[in-house]
Design a protein around this motif. Sequence first.
Motif, PDB file in Angstrom:
ATOM      1  N   ASN A  47      42.796  47.825  28.181  1.00  0.00           N
ATOM      2  CA  ASN A  47      41.712  47.413  27.279  1.00  0.00           C
ATOM      3  C   ASN A  47      41.717  45.919  26.991  1.00  0.00           C
ATOM      4  OD1 ASN A  47      40.594  49.950  26.997  1.00  0.00           O
ATOM      5  ND2 ASN A  47      41.868  50.473  25.240  1.00  0.00           N
ATOM      6  N   ASN A  48      42.895  45.310  26.998  1.00  0.00           N
ATOM      7  CA  ASN A  48      42.988  43.880  26.675  1.00  0.00           C
ATOM      8  C   ASN A  48      42.959  42.995  27.917  1.00  0.00           C
ATOM      9  OD1 ASN A  48      45.457  44.598  27.678  1.00  0.00           O
ATOM     10  ND2 ASN A  48      46.658  43.541  26.123  1.00  0.00           N
ATOM     11  N   GLU A  49      42.512  43.524  29.037  1.00  0.00           N
ATOM     12  CA  GLU A  49      42.506  42.789  30.307  1.00  0.00           C
ATOM     13  C   GLU A  49      41.075  42.509  30.747  1.00  0.00           C
ATOM     14  OE1 GLU A  49      44.661  43.337  34.673  1.00  0.00           O
ATOM     15  OE2 GLU A  49      44.556  45.024  33.301  1.00  0.00           O
ATOM     16  N   GLN A  50      40.847  41.323  31.280  1.00  0.00           N
ATOM     17  CA  GLN A  50      39.538  40.959  31.809  1.00  0.00           C
ATOM     18  C   GLN A  50      39.338  41.597  33.179  1.00  0.00           C
ATOM     19  OE1 GLN A  50      37.038  39.030  30.604  1.00  0.00           O
ATOM     20  NE2 GLN A  50      38.012  38.286  28.735  1.00  0.00           N
ATOM     21  N   THR A  52      37.564  40.475  35.674  1.00  0.00           N
ATOM     22  CA  THR A  52      37.624  39.491  36.763  1.00  0.00           C
ATOM     23  C   THR A  52      39.061  39.260  37.230  1.00  0.00           C
ATOM     24  OG1 THR A  52      37.561  37.754  35.073  1.00  0.00           O
ATOM     25  CG2 THR A  52      35.495  38.283  36.180  1.00  0.00           C
ATOM     26  N   THR A  53      40.020  39.339  36.328  1.00  0.00           N
ATOM     27  CA  THR A  53      41.425  39.215  36.699  1.00  0.00           C
ATOM     28  C   THR A  53      41.901  40.473  37.412  1.00  0.00           C
ATOM     29  OG1 THR A  53      41.755  37.910  34.696  1.00  0.00           O
ATOM     30  CG2 THR A  53      43.725  38.697  35.807  1.00  0.00           C
ATOM     31  N   PHE A  54      41.481  41.611  36.901  1.00  0.00           N
ATOM     32  CA  PHE A  54      41.900  42.896  37.462  1.00  0.00           C
ATOM     33  C   PHE A  54      41.376  43.104  38.884  1.00  0.00           C
ATOM     34  CE2 PHE A  54      40.835  47.354  38.244  1.00  0.00           C
ATOM     35  CZ  PHE A  54      42.096  47.907  38.235  1.00  0.00           C
ATOM     36  N   ILE A  55      40.111  42.736  39.129  1.00  0.00           N
ATOM     37  CA  ILE A  55      39.495  43.019  40.429  1.00  0.00           C
ATOM     38  C   ILE A  55      40.170  42.227  41.551  1.00  0.00           C
ATOM     39  CG2 ILE A  55      37.630  41.321  40.330  1.00  0.00           C
ATOM     40  CD1 ILE A  55      37.332  44.928  41.622  1.00  0.00           C
ATOM     41  N   VAL A  56      40.745  41.083  41.231  1.00  0.00           N
ATOM     42  CA  VAL A  56      41.475  40.308  42.243  1.00  0.00           C
ATOM     43  C   VAL A  56      42.679  41.106  42.738  1.00  0.00           C
ATOM     44  CG1 VAL A  56      42.838  38.221  42.638  1.00  0.00           C
ATOM     45  CG2 VAL A  56      40.689  38.077  41.383  1.00  0.00           C
ATOM     46  N   GLN A  82      39.056  53.633  29.445  1.00  0.00           N
ATOM     47  CA  GLN A  82      38.068  54.589  28.939  1.00  0.00           C
ATOM     48  C   GLN A  82      36.881  53.898  28.286  1.00  0.00           C
ATOM     49  OE1 GLN A  82      38.454  57.883  29.669  1.00  0.00           O
ATOM     50  NE2 GLN A  82      36.338  58.012  29.000  1.00  0.00           N
ATOM     51  N   CYS A  83      37.096  52.752  27.654  1.00  0.00           N
ATOM     52  CA  CYS A  83      35.982  52.060  26.986  1.00  0.00           C
ATOM     53  C   CYS A  83      34.898  51.640  27.992  1.00  0.00           C
ATOM     54  CB  CYS A  83      36.486  50.862  26.188  1.00  0.00           C
ATOM     55  SG  CYS A  83      37.293  49.589  27.159  1.00  0.00           S
ATOM     56  N   ILE A  84      35.287  51.261  29.191  1.00  0.00           N
ATOM     57  CA  ILE A  84      34.301  50.895  30.215  1.00  0.00           C
ATOM     58  C   ILE A  84      33.689  52.149  30.821  1.00  0.00           C
ATOM     59  CG2 ILE A  84      34.000  49.814  32.481  1.00  0.00           C
ATOM     60  CD1 ILE A  84      35.948  47.663  31.619  1.00  0.00           C
ATOM     61  N   LYS A  85      34.487  53.188  31.031  1.00  0.00           N
ATOM     62  CA  LYS A  85      33.964  54.445  31.579  1.00  0.00           C
ATOM     63  C   LYS A  85      32.917  55.054  30.650  1.00  0.00           C
ATOM     64  CE  LYS A  85      38.140  55.749  34.083  1.00  0.00           C
ATOM     65  NZ  LYS A  85      39.225  56.739  34.155  1.00  0.00           N
ATOM     66  N   LEU A 103      28.002  45.563  37.794  1.00  0.00           N
ATOM     67  CA  LEU A 103      27.755  46.308  36.560  1.00  0.00           C
ATOM     68  C   LEU A 103      28.994  46.319  35.663  1.00  0.00           C
ATOM     69  CD1 LEU A 103      25.933  48.112  34.824  1.00  0.00           C
ATOM     70  CD2 LEU A 103      26.764  50.054  36.177  1.00  0.00           C
ATOM     71  N   ILE A 104      30.161  46.556  36.242  1.00  0.00           N
ATOM     72  CA  ILE A 104      31.398  46.566  35.455  1.00  0.00           C
ATOM     73  C   ILE A 104      31.677  45.183  34.874  1.00  0.00           C
ATOM     74  CG2 ILE A 104      33.899  46.914  35.551  1.00  0.00           C
ATOM     75  CD1 ILE A 104      33.340  49.029  37.734  1.00  0.00           C
ATOM     76  N   THR A 105      31.393  44.143  35.640  1.00  0.00           N
ATOM     77  CA  THR A 105      31.577  42.772  35.146  1.00  0.00           C
ATOM     78  C   THR A 105      30.686  42.525  33.930  1.00  0.00           C
ATOM     79  OG1 THR A 105      32.092  42.011  37.381  1.00  0.00           O
ATOM     80  CG2 THR A 105      31.495  40.326  35.783  1.00  0.00           C
ATOM     81  N   GLN A 106      29.427  42.974  33.995  1.00  0.00           N
ATOM     82  CA  GLN A 106      28.513  42.805  32.869  1.00  0.00           C
ATOM     83  C   GLN A 106      28.988  43.586  31.646  1.00  0.00           C
ATOM     84  OE1 GLN A 106      24.832  44.070  34.611  1.00  0.00           O
ATOM     85  NE2 GLN A 106      24.441  42.090  35.577  1.00  0.00           N
ATOM     86  N   ILE A 107      29.443  44.807  31.863  1.00  0.00           N
ATOM     87  CA  ILE A 107      29.956  45.629  30.754  1.00  0.00           C
ATOM     88  C   ILE A 107      31.172  44.957  30.130  1.00  0.00           C
ATOM     89  CG2 ILE A 107      31.081  47.825  30.186  1.00  0.00           C
ATOM     90  CD1 ILE A 107      29.271  49.102  32.366  1.00  0.00           C
ATOM     91  N   ASN A 108      32.057  44.456  30.973  1.00  0.00           N
ATOM     92  CA  ASN A 108      33.270  43.812  30.473  1.00  0.00           C
ATOM     93  C   ASN A 108      32.951  42.541  29.694  1.00  0.00           C
ATOM     94  OD1 ASN A 108      35.942  41.927  31.375  1.00  0.00           O
ATOM     95  ND2 ASN A 108      36.329  43.974  30.560  1.00  0.00           N
ATOM     96  N   GLN A 109      31.988  41.758  30.190  1.00  0.00           N
ATOM     97  CA  GLN A 109      31.590  40.549  29.463  1.00  0.00           C
ATOM     98  C   GLN A 109      30.988  40.910  28.110  1.00  0.00           C
ATOM     99  OE1 GLN A 109      28.973  38.666  32.261  1.00  0.00           O
ATOM    100  NE2 GLN A 109      30.627  37.520  33.242  1.00  0.00           N
ATOM    101  N   TRP A 110      30.156  41.931  28.075  1.00  0.00           N
ATOM    102  CA  TRP A 110      29.569  42.387  26.817  1.00  0.00           C
ATOM    103  C   TRP A 110      30.654  42.868  25.857  1.00  0.00           C
ATOM    104  CZ3 TRP A 110      29.555  47.528  25.031  1.00  0.00           C
ATOM    105  CH2 TRP A 110      28.795  47.756  23.892  1.00  0.00           C
ATOM    106  N   TYR A 111      31.646  43.566  26.387  1.00  0.00           N
ATOM    107  CA  TYR A 111      32.754  44.066  25.568  1.00  0.00           C
ATOM    108  C   TYR A 111      33.520  42.909  24.926  1.00  0.00           C
ATOM    109  CZ  TYR A 111      37.255  46.268  24.481  1.00  0.00           C
ATOM    110  OH  TYR A 111      38.403  46.698  23.849  1.00  0.00           O
TER     111      TYR A 111
END
Length: 115
Positions: A47-50, A52-56, A82-85, A103-111
């Motif tokens: 939950n505390n991870e971005q 963009t860092t994870f996808i690398v 779970q918060c993104i799911k 889409l996940i990047t947008q959700i994560n930025q909004w979060y």
Amino acid sequence: MVLLWFNHNGLVLLSWQAFAQEFSSKFGMFDTVAEAKENLFNLQMYNNEQFTTFIVCFEKEAYKTGWNYNTLQFALCYSLPQCIKNVLCLTPIQPTYNGYKVLITQINQWYWEDC
């Protein structure tokens, strides 16, 4: 030199698991594709991870597997918090892997903007 360390009465000759572990400790992983697949399923975004860092990290391992985009999309969904799911359930299904990542990047930025 290796023969000095060899114990012919050891567990290494009786168990495949012990042999594979001993072999890997001396020479490295013998099946890099299997290792990459295992690493992917053990990879978890917190939950505390971005994202963009994870996808690398995710795509570094994904490249080694040779999986198609549908399988990668499933593995990516499996590794998300779970918060993104929860938000993904409310959005239209993305037909492509790259669309799914956007889409996940947008959700994560909004979060992170809400925090």
